[in-house]
Enzyme design. Structure first.
Site, PDB file in Angstrom:
ATOM      1  N   GLU A  90       2.328  -7.436   6.016  1.00  0.00           N
ATOM      2  CA  GLU A  90       0.901  -7.596   6.281  1.00  0.00           C
ATOM      3  C   GLU A  90       0.363  -8.846   5.611  1.00  0.00           C
ATOM      4  OE1 GLU A  90       0.553  -2.866   5.449  1.00  0.00           O
ATOM      5  OE2 GLU A  90      -1.042  -4.157   4.707  1.00  0.00           O
ATOM      6  N   CYS A 103      -4.273 -13.342   1.942  1.00  0.00           N
ATOM      7  CA  CYS A 103      -3.385 -12.672   0.996  1.00  0.00           C
ATOM      8  C   CYS A 103      -2.007 -12.547   1.661  1.00  0.00           C
ATOM      9  CB  CYS A 103      -3.992 -11.303   0.690  1.00  0.00           C
ATOM     10  SG  CYS A 103      -3.062 -10.356  -0.473  1.00  0.00           S
ATOM     11  N   CYS A 110       8.943  -3.122  -1.648  1.00  0.00           N
ATOM     12  CA  CYS A 110       8.988  -3.637  -3.028  1.00  0.00           C
ATOM     13  C   CYS A 110       9.807  -2.668  -3.870  1.00  0.00           C
ATOM     14  CB  CYS A 110       7.575  -3.759  -3.594  1.00  0.00           C
ATOM     15  SG  CYS A 110       7.537  -4.519  -5.237  1.00  0.00           S
ATOM     16  N   CYS A 117       0.678   2.152  -5.661  1.00  0.00           N
ATOM     17  CA  CYS A 117       0.870   1.160  -4.603  1.00  0.00           C
ATOM     18  C   CYS A 117       1.570   1.746  -3.385  1.00  0.00           C
ATOM     19  CB  CYS A 117       1.705   0.006  -5.177  1.00  0.00           C
ATOM     20  SG  CYS A 117       2.147  -1.201  -3.938  1.00  0.00           S
ATOM     21  N   CYS A 328      -2.773  -2.956   0.224  1.00  0.00           N
ATOM     22  CA  CYS A 328      -1.662  -3.503   1.000  1.00  0.00           C
ATOM     23  C   CYS A 328      -0.528  -2.498   1.116  1.00  0.00           C
ATOM     24  CB  CYS A 328      -1.219  -4.840   0.440  1.00  0.00           C
ATOM     25  SG  CYS A 328      -0.041  -4.734  -0.837  1.00  0.00           S
TER      26      CYS A 328
HETATM   27  S1  SF4 Z   1       1.849  -3.345  -6.980  1.00  0.00           S
HETATM   28 FE1  SF4 Z   1       3.191  -2.738  -5.288  1.00  0.00          FE
HETATM   29  S2  SF4 Z   1       3.818  -4.636  -4.343  1.00  0.00           S
HETATM   30 FE2  SF4 Z   1       3.002  -5.167  -6.370  1.00  0.00          FE
HETATM   31  S3  SF4 Z   1       4.778  -5.125  -7.732  1.00  0.00           S
HETATM   32 FE3  SF4 Z   1       3.898  -3.072  -7.827  1.00  0.00          FE
HETATM   33  S4  SF4 Z   1       5.045  -1.901  -6.256  1.00  0.00           S
HETATM   34 FE4  SF4 Z   1       5.374  -4.083  -5.855  1.00  0.00          FE
END
Ligand code: SF4
Length: 344
Positions: A90, A103, A110, A117, A328
């Site tokens: 995204e 962004c 991740c 998140c 996100c």
């Molecule tokens: S906030 Fe989400 S995208 Fe960012 S480092 Fe942590 S897990 Fe990864």
């Protein structure tokens, strides 16, 4: 097939030679790719027909449109790009008066596992290469409006430093997008070795996600704390000179009853008072099936006042795109789930 978009000048010079051109045609290729906004090889009108045919036979252009957009009433838009089969990322377009920020995502999913998140829930599926990162900008319908870029989308950019660096080089080089590094901010949870490389090798701004000044609590929110404690991140930052134009800021997402007490604010002051930097307090966009909820406006203002009284420049970031769930990872996770359901 390899993609042409996302190659740097040295790679483009080598490709020009391969295609039977002189090395200096690498610069012409860069101009077509990064400055003229082309959509096909045929747009490269000063490259010979034979060379264009060679390029077409050996390379994909690597420029592709988003497959979906969600638009918020406040003008924020979330674009979904399919990078490879079943892999989606995204990019969030955030207009704000004269400014418009994009962004960017740097990874599919991740591996960092932050509790709050949505992207973390996808797990890690792969790194984006420089072309896949930059195509989020290049193919954005609002490309001409963009004033600022933040590496703050899906993924931890310093976990993919080689490709993120290459993308910043293309953005800031004369032969690339010729953008000032002062218009670019990289946001990280604090991967110290790559953060040092970023600080040495680039002039872009840096934002550090803190979210708690307390070791145990931050470890629960952000497992990276076990490897790179925030105190070590701060210590590393002290070795750099922040008096110039380069900006250092700190991000602090506020969770009700978790990290929004006066004790947290006092501890944050102790941690950050040595820097002339900004603290951004961020309202948490709730994510499905999470016990975490965002702090109230009143609580955020009290927290802000403690920080301000101690001399820390502190802002409460405007909440944008709530109606399209701008946190996100939501759109791409939904798309992935949809795809799995369809495939099943
Ligand atoms: S906030 Fe989400 S995208 Fe960012 S480092 Fe942590 S897990 Fe990864």
């Amino acid at each position: 097939m390899e993609r042409l978009y996302g190659k740097d000048i040295e790679e483009l010079k080598a490709i020009a030679l391969e295609a039977g051109l002189k090395a200096f045609a690498g610069k012409q290729l860069a101009t077509w790719l990064y400055q003229k906004h082309i959509r096909s090889f045929d747009d490269m009108t000063n490259i010979s027909k034979n060379a264009r045919t060679y390029l077409q036979e050996h390379y994909e252009l690597g420029i592709y449109d988003p497959i979906k957009v969600d638009a918020s009433q406040d003008g924020t838009k979330k674009y979904l790009y399919q990078v490879v089969k079943d892999h989606y990322v995204e990019a969030a377009y955030i207009p704000d008066g004269e400014r418009a920020t994009l962004c960017l995502s740097s990874q599919v999913g991740c591996k960092m596992g932050c509790l709050f998140c949505m992207t973390a829930r996808q797990g890690f599926q792969g790194h984006l290469d420089a072309g896949e990162i930059l195509n989020q900008l290049h193919s954005l319908p609002e490309f001409d409006n963009i004033t600022n870029l933040v590496y703050m989308g899906m993924g931890e950019p310093l976990d993919n430093w080689i490709q993120v660096k290459k993308s910043i080089d293309i953005l800031t080089s004369d032969w690339g997008y010729a953008m000032s590094p002062r218009r670019i901010t990289l946001s990280t949870i604090g991967v110290i070795p790559a953060m040092k490389q970023f600080l040495d090798d680039s002039k872009a701004h840096l934002a550090i996600s803190i979210h708690s000044p307390f070791d145990d609590e931050r470890r629960k929110l952000m497992p990276i704390q076990q490897v790179f404690p925030i105190k070590d991140v701060i210590k590393t930052l002290e070795d750099y000179d922040w008096r110039g134009q380069r900006r250092l800021s700190f991000e602090y997402i506020m969770f009700s009853g978790v990290n929004d007490s006066p004790d947290h604010a006092q501890e944050l002051v102790k941690l950050l008072s040595r820097f002339k930097s900004r603290v951004n307090l961020i309202h948490f966009h709730p994510i499905p099936d999470s016990p975490l909820i965002g702090s109230s406006r009143d609580r955020m203002e009290k927290f802000q006042n403690i920080l301000k009284d101690k001399g820390l420049m502190t802002t409460i970031r405007k909440s944008r795109g709530e109606d399209i769930l701008a946190a996100c990872g939501l759109l791409s996770t939904k798309e992935k789930v949809k795809k799995i359901e369809v495939d099943y």
